[in-house]
Enzyme design. Structure first.
Site, PDB file in Angstrom:
ATOM      1  N   GLU A 170     -10.399   2.120  -4.893  1.00  0.00           N
ATOM      2  CA  GLU A 170     -10.135   3.506  -4.481  1.00  0.00           C
ATOM      3  C   GLU A 170      -8.995   4.154  -5.262  1.00  0.00           C
ATOM      4  O   GLU A 170      -8.151   4.836  -4.695  1.00  0.00           O
ATOM      5  CB  GLU A 170      -9.803   3.550  -2.976  1.00  0.00           C
ATOM      6  CG  GLU A 170     -10.944   3.078  -2.105  1.00  0.00           C
ATOM      7  CD  GLU A 170     -10.617   3.118  -0.623  1.00  0.00           C
ATOM      8  OE1 GLU A 170     -11.523   3.443   0.152  1.00  0.00           O
ATOM      9  OE2 GLU A 170      -9.468   2.821  -0.233  1.00  0.00           O
ATOM     10  N   HIS A 178      -3.446   3.027  -4.432  1.00  0.00           N
ATOM     11  CA  HIS A 178      -2.751   2.627  -3.191  1.00  0.00           C
ATOM     12  C   HIS A 178      -1.316   2.171  -3.476  1.00  0.00           C
ATOM     13  O   HIS A 178      -0.832   1.232  -2.852  1.00  0.00           O
ATOM     14  CB  HIS A 178      -3.503   1.486  -2.498  1.00  0.00           C
ATOM     15  CG  HIS A 178      -4.798   1.911  -1.865  1.00  0.00           C
ATOM     16  ND1 HIS A 178      -4.865   2.419  -0.582  1.00  0.00           N
ATOM     17  CD2 HIS A 178      -6.075   1.912  -2.334  1.00  0.00           C
ATOM     18  CE1 HIS A 178      -6.136   2.695  -0.291  1.00  0.00           C
ATOM     19  NE2 HIS A 178      -6.888   2.410  -1.335  1.00  0.00           N
ATOM     20  N   ASP A 213       0.873  -1.177   0.000  1.00  0.00           N
ATOM     21  CA  ASP A 213       0.000   0.000   0.000  1.00  0.00           C
ATOM     22  C   ASP A 213       0.905   1.221   0.000  1.00  0.00           C
ATOM     23  O   ASP A 213       2.120   1.088  -0.128  1.00  0.00           O
ATOM     24  CB  ASP A 213      -0.948  -0.014   1.217  1.00  0.00           C
ATOM     25  CG  ASP A 213      -2.273   0.678   0.897  1.00  0.00           C
ATOM     26  OD1 ASP A 213      -2.242   1.891   0.611  1.00  0.00           O
ATOM     27  OD2 ASP A 213      -3.319   0.010   0.917  1.00  0.00           O
TER      28      ASP A 213
END
Ligand SMILES: [Zn+2]
Length: 530
Positions: free
Chosen positions: A325, A271, A209
């Site tokens: 996301e 990410h 991440d």
């Protein structure tokens, strides 16, 4: 020495208390989580002694390993060093672990366990079923069997019983997030053991991440040299906050011995800040950290190179690529990404993400793996063979199942174990929400909207423990259990006859096992009041 002696006394006292309580409750044993499909209690008991032998049939290395797992599990508390033998000599008292390929109806993970006064027999079509039969046998034994120190004064009895059992779903998973806060290999071993007792069979590791890259990739050493030294979510830095490839092999092997598959997640194209810190060429021309530049061929080359090693390290047929996301603003202003959109005749940035996911899927498929992604991978068109993990509610799962794709259900509403599990003021800081134990237990993974045919695509459930506010293994245990115990029952047991009161009654026994295993679980609210 003093400390050691005191802990022995403590264990002895504890065992006396437990024995007394058990004696007062007839029919106490058989409180198993997850609840078996069919259970019939008989009369009498079988008692383990030093003469008890564990027999395995057939005498394959896998079956011998399962037999040895049982012997090793029983040894510390009971002091018994049971032998694992094959073939079976019927005149001896024993525990028989037997594969019967004709029992196909039990599936890959089902088993039949029969206990008479002479011994215990566990039969299954596949070794995984034998392993789950052992987990049930474990919960039929006195709770003190979980102690890692010898416990005196306990009769190691198993009530006579007949159990037929198999799971409702084939995917019963948990997610840990060592990217936000690194979790040690030793902690993962412990966590896998706790999962195995619950018959959970998938451990999804969020390995990368923006706060860290936690897996060694030999051809790109910079990923951990830079990515594992970044400040974690708490802003701290440390040395060695990644798994070497040797660590990964150990984790995979340990998990395989407990019938848990490790599902690696290499997050992309969002990410991805840690990867970009190591390889700045993966930033867009309008540099925005976290979203990979898909217009740059070098990005594709690096991520395929990473996946090539991941594919070799993890035997699971599934590789998770995240896909959630992703901030696409950088792509709008990136000359390379816009060129890619034009050349590939894509409509917009959603389709650019979809283009990238399809390329990664193609690479994984060629290498014999299935791609799993969060439900955002539906946007801009789903890759042809992708498995969808539904997290923003169940809509994504419904859409994917209708389109004939396998689905893992983990909606935030019932499966996000980073949420609070009680009143905020009395809980350690969490990311938000409120997900009580009872709510997890009430979860029904198959949405009503699906036809029986479409429902077959629901592979199962997964609890996700994101690591933003989970800095230690001990805290991961606190957030995971007993909510994970409730989820294990959602994933394993049949829907009919599900009862919170019944689960709660059985949970008390399970928690005493977790106590002896040294698990820092959260005490359920009613128990707190008591
Ligand atoms: Zn770009």
């Amino acid at each position: 020495m003093k400390v050691c002696f005191e802990s022995v006394i403590l264990v002895m006292l504890l065992s006396l208390v437990l024995s007394a309580e058990e004696a007062q409750k007839p029919g106490f044993r058989g409180k198993i989580i997850p609840k078996p499909q069919e259970i019939q209690q008989g009369d009498g008991m079988f008692t383990l002694t030093e003469k008890t032998v564990i027999f395995v049939r057939p005498s394959t290395s896998e079956m011998k390993a399962i037999g040895q797992y049982l012997a090793d599990f029983l040894a510390p508390a009971t002091g018994l060093k049971l032998k694992v033998k094959s073939p079976w000599l019927s005149k001896l008292s024993g525990i028989v672990l037997e594969i019967d390929p004709s029992r196909k109806a039990l599936g890959d993970e089902g088993y039949v366990l029969t206990c008479t006064q002479k011994g215990v027999t566990i039969t299954a079509a596949k070794p995984a079923g034998i392993f789950y039969g052992i987990q049930t046998l474990r919960q039929l034994l006195p709770v003190q069997v979980e102690s890692r120190q010898q416990v005196e004064g306990v009769e190691w009895t198993v009530p006579c019983v007949s159990i037929k059992d198999q799971p409702r779903f084939r995917w019963r998973g948990m997610l840990l997030d060592p990217a936000r806060h690194f979790l040690s290999k030793e902690f993962l071993f412990k966590y896998i053991d706790i999962m195995a007792m619950h018959k959970l069979n998938r451990l999804h590791l969020h390995l990368t991440d923006s706060q860290g890259w936690r897996v060694e990739i030999k051809r790109y050493p910079g990923l951990v040299e830079v990515g594992a030294r970044l400040p974690n979510f708490s802003g701290k830095t440390g040395e060695g906050w990644f798994y070497t490839q040797d660590d990964i092999r150990q984790i995979v092997t340990y998990a395989a011995g407990r019938y848990v598959a490790i599902i690696p997640e290499i997050e992309m194209p969002g990410h991805s800040g840690a990867a970009q810190d190591a390889f700045p060429e993966m930033l867009c021309t309008s540099p925005l950290r976290n979203s990979l530049c898909i217009g740059n061929d070098r990005t594709i080359e690096i991520m395929e190179g990473v996946l090539a090693e991941v594919v070799g390290l993890f035997p699971s047929p599934y590789v998770h690529i995240g896909g959630d996301e992703c901030n696409k603003a950088g792509w709008k202003n990136c000359t390379r990404c816009q060129t890619r959109i034009r050349v590939e005749k894509l409509k917009n940035e959603e389709e650019l993400q979809s283009y990238f996911v399809r390329r990664m899927e193609k690479f994984l498929n060629v290498n014999g793996k299935m791609l799993v992604g969060w439900d955002e991978i539906l946007e801009g068109g789903l890759a042809p063979n992708a498995v969808v993990q539904s997290w923003r509610g169940v809509k994504g799962g419904i859409e994917a199942a209708r389109a004939g794709h396998d689905v893992i259900m983990s909606p935030t509403s019932h499966c996000y174990f980073d949420y609070y599990q009680g009143p905020k003021e009395s809980e350690p800081r969490a990311i938000g929400g409120n997900l009580t134990l009872e709510k997890v237990y009430d979860y029904e993974p198959v949405p009503e909207e699906l036809t029986p045919e479409q429902s077959k695509y629901i592979m199962g459930v997964q609890g996700n423990l994101w690591g933003e506010y989970v800095a230690t293994g001990s805290h991961a245990e606190y957030m995971s259990f007993p909510r994970g115990s409730a989820l294990a029952e959602v994933g394993w047991s049949v829907r009919e006859g599900k009862s919170w009161a019944d689960f709660y009654d059985r949970l008390g026994t399970l928690l005493r096992r977790l106590d002896l295993m040294g698990v820092n679980y959260r005490k359920p609210d009613v128990m707190r009041v008591k």
